[in-house]
Design a protein around this motif. Sequence first.
Motif, mmCIF file in Angstrom:
data_model
loop_
_atom_site.group_PDB
_atom_site.id
_atom_site.type_symbol
_atom_site.label_atom_id
_atom_site.label_comp_id
_atom_site.label_asym_id
_atom_site.label_seq_id
_atom_site.Cartn_x
_atom_site.Cartn_y
_atom_site.Cartn_z
ATOM 1 N N ASP A 37 1.725 67.610 -68.035
ATOM 2 C CA ASP A 37 3.037 68.077 -68.523
ATOM 3 C C ASP A 37 3.081 67.903 -69.942
ATOM 4 N N GLU A 38 3.412 68.950 -70.525
ATOM 5 C CA GLU A 38 3.505 68.949 -72.078
ATOM 6 C C GLU A 38 4.407 68.169 -72.674
ATOM 7 N N ARG A 39 5.518 67.764 -71.846
ATOM 8 C CA ARG A 39 6.468 66.911 -72.573
ATOM 9 C C ARG A 39 6.002 65.383 -72.637
ATOM 10 N N PRO A 40 6.743 64.780 -73.836
ATOM 11 C CA PRO A 40 6.140 63.485 -73.913
ATOM 12 C C PRO A 40 6.765 62.485 -72.990
ATOM 13 N N SER A 41 6.259 61.108 -72.838
ATOM 14 C CA SER A 41 7.006 60.190 -71.950
ATOM 15 C C SER A 41 6.832 58.920 -72.681
ATOM 16 N N ILE A 42 7.920 58.195 -72.340
ATOM 17 C CA ILE A 42 8.190 56.769 -72.967
ATOM 18 C C ILE A 42 8.378 55.620 -71.911
ATOM 19 N N CYS A 43 7.936 54.382 -72.092
ATOM 20 C CA CYS A 43 8.188 53.349 -71.231
ATOM 21 C C CYS A 43 8.536 52.119 -71.865
ATOM 22 N N VAL A 44 9.762 51.749 -71.728
ATOM 23 C CA VAL A 44 10.425 50.592 -72.239
ATOM 24 C C VAL A 44 10.205 49.349 -71.399
ATOM 25 N N VAL A 45 9.885 48.301 -71.636
ATOM 26 C CA VAL A 45 9.492 47.145 -70.839
ATOM 27 C C VAL A 45 10.765 46.286 -71.045
#
Length: 446
Positions: A349-357
């Motif tokens: 998927d060209e969209r960026p992703s972010i993970c918040v712990v």
Amino acid sequence: MKAFELSMFVTLELAHRFMKVLVVGGGGREHALAWKLGQSPKVREVFVAPGNAGTASEATNVDISATDVPALVEFAKTNAIDLTVVGPEAPLVAGLVDALEDAGLRAFGPSAAAAELEGSKVFCKNLLRTADVPTADYQTFRNAGDASRYIKDKYPEIGDPAPVVVKADGLAAGKGVIVCQTREDALEAIDRIAAQKEFGEAGNELIIEERLMGQEASVLAITDGETIISLPAAQDHKPAFDGDTGPNTGGMGAYCPTPIVDEEMFEKIERDVLVPVVHAMKRARKPFKGVLYAGLMLTNKGPKVLEFNVRFGDPECQPLLMRLQSDLFDILVAAADGRLAEIGQLDWDERPSICVVMASEGYPGSYEKGREITGLAQAAEVPDVKVFHAGTKLDEGQVVNDGGRVLGVTAIGNSISNAKLQAYTAVQKIRWPGAWCRKDISDKAL
């Protein structure tokens, strides 16, 4: 194609479509792996050992410790598991993949010998030096006395700046690395690691290396020892608090891709880091199969290796798998079988992703467990969000915290800022006493 050949083809295809997978581990990485593997049309059932409250809703949890090698092998044999995916480093270093393969079972991950690349920082640094891979200058020591004398000779005055990093040689759950500013910091770190044995036998040897300056990035690759498929660069956030302050942790969040690693730098990392290490492991008669994770510092002299891990990073795995569109089962089976060259380029998927712990109060120090978590259903309703469980368990039907890093709230968006907005919107809906997180995950990219 003749009729009987077509019939045989269909039979084989159906047999291949309904596979059973075992994911070993109980963190956010393992929840993400189980979730993505479960999306494969070829996978019938996913087991997770031991799993957590999140994996319980998407797979079948198995009450076996991730380091109980005999019990895991017996479970895989008894249940005719087609692929075992080993998440954490400890069972890899303990030889789980070797034991599974000796039993005639397919496993994804390195052998115990190859896992020494993460299991021993001294081995890793020596291999990097042999392979001429850029890394920080370092010295190794077997006791606190010699290490302390080295620091006192190099920084003779009390209060001298001492930009060094002191590392325990062995596995220390991501906590055996101490970044120092002064001579006294370094001496205290040596005492903690090698004298007080704060990290147990991991401190039987230690490394003192120069402190590198720049931004950190992670580049992971899947390899069968011959072919390497590099994954998009990610950026982890190791320090506990905003602005990269506070003690080091296992990771407080990550995003993918990271703009600081452009195409030219990515190719340089493949050429100067990943390929030489795979070749060096082969020459050392420890051929590497699995996930090769390069933790890098992007200095003004180019990327330098901080460490190597031998598995998917946690939390980098979460945003990576959020973007992966190829069938993860196909990829891991091909790597395990030594035919990764057949996979070709992966689809993303060209969209960026972010993970918040989201973490427990007191982490990375001591913390209380068993506090009820609310708002998970509301967070799951936020568009383009997936909440991966890490340190959770079910207590009489209620989800409670059971670790330091508790949840990895992961979102995908049309831009990094949009993905961040979605992730923190979901974070705000989740509550338990003492819950906290960094507020600046992905800000470096903005």
